[in-house]
Design a protein around this motif. Structure first.
Motif, PDB file in Angstrom:
ATOM      1  N   ALA A 123    -102.206  16.782  63.568  1.00  9.68           N
ATOM      2  CA  ALA A 123    -101.009  16.886  62.730  1.00  9.68           C
ATOM      3  C   ALA A 123    -100.947  15.745  61.711  1.00  9.68           C
ATOM      4  O   ALA A 123    -100.610  15.973  60.544  1.00  9.68           O
ATOM      5  N   TRP A 142    -104.547  20.141  59.449  1.00  6.29           N
ATOM      6  CA  TRP A 142    -104.230  21.186  60.418  1.00  6.29           C
ATOM      7  C   TRP A 142    -102.740  21.453  60.467  1.00  6.29           C
ATOM      8  O   TRP A 142    -101.938  20.550  60.292  1.00  6.29           O
ATOM      9  N   ASP A 143    -102.400  22.689  60.773  1.00  7.42           N
ATOM     10  CA  ASP A 143    -101.026  23.069  61.109  1.00  7.42           C
ATOM     11  C   ASP A 143    -100.998  23.377  62.592  1.00  7.42           C
ATOM     12  O   ASP A 143    -101.799  24.184  63.077  1.00  7.42           O
ATOM     13  N   ASP A 170     -99.523  25.406  65.101  1.00  4.93           N
ATOM     14  CA  ASP A 170     -98.781  26.664  65.000  1.00  4.93           C
ATOM     15  C   ASP A 170     -97.817  26.884  66.150  1.00  4.93           C
ATOM     16  O   ASP A 170     -96.745  27.451  65.974  1.00  4.93           O
ATOM     17  N   ALA A 193    -103.743  25.598  66.736  1.00  2.00           N
ATOM     18  CA  ALA A 193    -103.702  24.963  65.422  1.00  2.00           C
ATOM     19  C   ALA A 193    -104.580  25.752  64.462  1.00  2.00           C
ATOM     20  O   ALA A 193    -105.590  26.336  64.855  1.00  2.00           O
ATOM     21  N   ARG A 220    -106.166  24.015  57.559  1.00  2.00           N
ATOM     22  CA  ARG A 220    -105.677  24.258  56.207  1.00  2.00           C
ATOM     23  C   ARG A 220    -106.842  24.494  55.247  1.00  2.00           C
ATOM     24  O   ARG A 220    -106.653  25.058  54.174  1.00  2.00           O
TER      25      ARG A 220
END
Length: 97
Positions: free
Chosen positions: A58, A63-64, A66, A76, A79
């Motif tokens: 993070a 990365w997101d 999720d 995750a 991006r």
């Protein structure tokens, strides 16, 4: 021995912070200790430490996160390329996007 363990975890986390795809992340986590302990593509043995893998992802901006059910189960998405990983109690696996 404990110092070597945490040094290997730190090396893995540093590499994970630079990872921008699922392939790179799996390779980064594989740098860590105790790879034979899990059943996934890679095993993050440092979950008992202060810094968690999802926190590093993070903070990296690559990365997101999720979905998260706490430190032990999350997904995750990269991006960079949309690749997805799932983390379950130390095991890290690529998942379909």
């Amino acid at each position: 021995m404990p110092d070597q363990f945490w040094e290997a975890v730190a090396t893995s986390l540093a590499a994970a912070a630079k990872a921008s795809t699922a392939d790179e992340l799996v390779a980064a986590v594989k740098l860590g200790p105790d790879q034979g302990s899990g059943s996934g593509e890679a095993f993050f043995a440092g979950s008992g430490g202060e810094t968690q893998l999802h926190e590093v992802l993070a903070e990296s901006g690559n990365w997101d996160i999720d979905w998260i059910e706490y430190d032990y189960h999350w997904t995750a998405t990269s991006r960079a390329d949309g690749s997805v990983v799932e983390y379950t109690e130390g095991d890290l696996d690529r998942r379909p996007a």
